[in-house]
Design an enzyme around this catalytic site. Structure first.
Site, PDB file in Angstrom:
ATOM      1  N   GLY A  46       0.837  -1.199   0.000  1.00 31.25           N
ATOM      2  CA  GLY A  46       0.000   0.000   0.000  1.00 31.25           C
ATOM      3  C   GLY A  46       0.870   1.245   0.000  1.00 31.25           C
ATOM      4  O   GLY A  46       2.021   1.199   0.440  1.00 31.25           O
ATOM      5  N   GLN A  51       2.836   9.896   1.453  1.00 28.50           N
ATOM      6  CA  GLN A  51       4.185   9.340   1.478  1.00 28.50           C
ATOM      7  C   GLN A  51       5.039   9.798   0.302  1.00 28.50           C
ATOM      8  O   GLN A  51       6.257   9.690   0.341  1.00 28.50           O
ATOM      9  CB  GLN A  51       4.123   7.802   1.494  1.00 28.50           C
ATOM     10  CG  GLN A  51       3.549   7.241   2.777  1.00 28.50           C
ATOM     11  CD  GLN A  51       3.409   5.737   2.679  1.00 28.50           C
ATOM     12  OE1 GLN A  51       2.429   5.240   2.156  1.00 28.50           O
ATOM     13  NE2 GLN A  51       4.399   5.000   3.149  1.00 28.50           N
ATOM     14  N   CYS A  92       6.001  -0.369   7.050  1.00 24.26           N
ATOM     15  CA  CYS A  92       5.641   0.806   6.260  1.00 24.26           C
ATOM     16  C   CYS A  92       6.815   1.187   5.375  1.00 24.26           C
ATOM     17  O   CYS A  92       7.958   1.182   5.835  1.00 24.26           O
ATOM     18  CB  CYS A  92       5.293   1.952   7.209  1.00 24.26           C
ATOM     19  SG  CYS A  92       4.845   3.480   6.370  1.00 24.26           S
ATOM     20  N   LEU A  93       6.536   1.531   4.120  1.00 23.63           N
ATOM     21  CA  LEU A  93       7.608   1.933   3.208  1.00 23.63           C
ATOM     22  C   LEU A  93       8.314   3.200   3.694  1.00 23.63           C
ATOM     23  O   LEU A  93       9.457   3.449   3.325  1.00 23.63           O
ATOM     24  CB  LEU A  93       7.063   2.158   1.793  1.00 23.63           C
ATOM     25  CG  LEU A  93       6.566   0.901   1.058  1.00 23.63           C
ATOM     26  CD1 LEU A  93       5.964   1.276  -0.287  1.00 23.63           C
ATOM     27  CD2 LEU A  93       7.683  -0.119   0.878  1.00 23.63           C
ATOM     28  N   HIS A 134      -4.249   1.373   7.652  1.00 27.06           N
ATOM     29  CA  HIS A 134      -2.889   1.926   7.755  1.00 27.06           C
ATOM     30  C   HIS A 134      -2.710   3.089   6.765  1.00 27.06           C
ATOM     31  O   HIS A 134      -2.216   4.158   7.131  1.00 27.06           O
ATOM     32  CB  HIS A 134      -1.891   0.794   7.481  1.00 27.06           C
ATOM     33  CG  HIS A 134      -0.457   1.208   7.392  1.00 27.06           C
ATOM     34  ND1 HIS A 134       0.506   0.772   8.275  1.00 27.06           N
ATOM     35  CD2 HIS A 134       0.194   2.013   6.508  1.00 27.06           C
ATOM     36  CE1 HIS A 134       1.678   1.303   7.949  1.00 27.06           C
ATOM     37  NE2 HIS A 134       1.521   2.059   6.866  1.00 27.06           N
ATOM     38  N   GLU A 135      -3.142   2.881   5.517  1.00 24.67           N
ATOM     39  CA  GLU A 135      -2.959   3.921   4.488  1.00 24.67           C
ATOM     40  C   GLU A 135      -3.849   5.139   4.765  1.00 24.67           C
ATOM     41  O   GLU A 135      -3.446   6.274   4.552  1.00 24.67           O
ATOM     42  CB  GLU A 135      -3.246   3.374   3.087  1.00 24.67           C
ATOM     43  CG  GLU A 135      -2.371   2.202   2.655  1.00 24.67           C
ATOM     44  CD  GLU A 135      -0.888   2.412   2.860  1.00 24.67           C
ATOM     45  OE1 GLU A 135      -0.425   3.571   2.798  1.00 24.67           O
ATOM     46  OE2 GLU A 135      -0.186   1.415   3.102  1.00 24.67           O
ATOM     47  N   HIS A 138      -2.245   7.468   7.093  1.00 25.31           N
ATOM     48  CA  HIS A 138      -1.253   8.357   6.464  1.00 25.31           C
ATOM     49  C   HIS A 138      -1.910   9.657   6.001  1.00 25.31           C
ATOM     50  O   HIS A 138      -1.328  10.730   6.117  1.00 25.31           O
ATOM     51  CB  HIS A 138      -0.605   7.683   5.246  1.00 25.31           C
ATOM     52  CG  HIS A 138       0.535   6.765   5.574  1.00 25.31           C
ATOM     53  ND1 HIS A 138       1.670   7.198   6.228  1.00 25.31           N
ATOM     54  CD2 HIS A 138       0.734   5.447   5.315  1.00 25.31           C
ATOM     55  CE1 HIS A 138       2.511   6.179   6.351  1.00 25.31           C
ATOM     56  NE2 HIS A 138       1.966   5.099   5.812  1.00 25.31           N
TER      57      HIS A 138
HETATM   58 NI    NI Z   1       2.784   3.179   5.645  1.00 25.47          NI
END
Ligand code: NI
Length: 169
Positions: A46, A51, A92-93, A134-135, A138
């Site tokens: 995701g 981000q 998480c990226l 989660h997304e 963000h």
């Molecule tokens: Ni993330």
């Protein structure tokens, strides 16, 4: 299409609250395809626009094994949450190499526009439900490490800043 660079925690821009997308036009469709390419390249499941330093309510997700089920959620809103919550390990990226437990609803229903600007409701459970929650965090400027204890969070912050300094060198 282009690869976008992903902001790394504790970058303050990750705490920006995203604004709604006003029109699903060519600009937004290009952003969607760049975000999908960036997510697949980084082997993520995701990615939120936040981000990649675009502060609009847009996320892309693909939790399939084959990496061929992209889901685009524009202006996502939770319309239903399950009564139960469950602890899941998340990564998480924007916080590479860190995994920890976060409590999330077991299942959620999310209303969103797709890449064609069509409104739909997605019924998500299991990994998809975790990923979407989660997304969506963000987009509110929230990174998953903020659910952890201050001690853990500070340790992660120090580790990330150290890794960045070593990158520069
Ligand atoms: Ni993330």
């Amino acid at each position: 299409m282009a690869l976008l660079s992903i902001l790394c925690y504790p970058d303050p821009r990750l705490h920006t609250v995203a604004k709604p997308v006003t029109a699903v036009d060519a600009r937004v469709r290009l952003l969607v395809s760049d975000m999908l390419q960036t997510m697949y390249e980084a082997s993520g499941i995701g990615l939120a626009a936040t981000q990649v330093d675009v502060h609009e309510r847009l996320i892309v997700v693909d939790v399939s094994q084959e990496r061929d089920q992209p889901l685009v959620l524009i202006n996502p809103e939770l319309v239903w949450t399950s009564p139960g919550k469950r602890l899941n390990e998340e990564g998480c990226l924007s916080v590479p190499g860190i995994y920890d437990g976060v409590e999330r609803f077991d299942a959620v229903h999310v209303r969103a526009l797709d890449a064609q600007g069509k409104s739909r409701v997605i019924e998500a459970c299991d990994l998809l439900a975790v990923c979407v929650q989660h997304e969506m965090d963000h987009l509110l400027g929230k990174v998953f490490v903020e659910y952890l204890s201050p001690l853990k969070r500070n340790r992660i912050k120090t580790k990330m800043l150290k890794a960045r300094r070593e990158d520069v060198r």
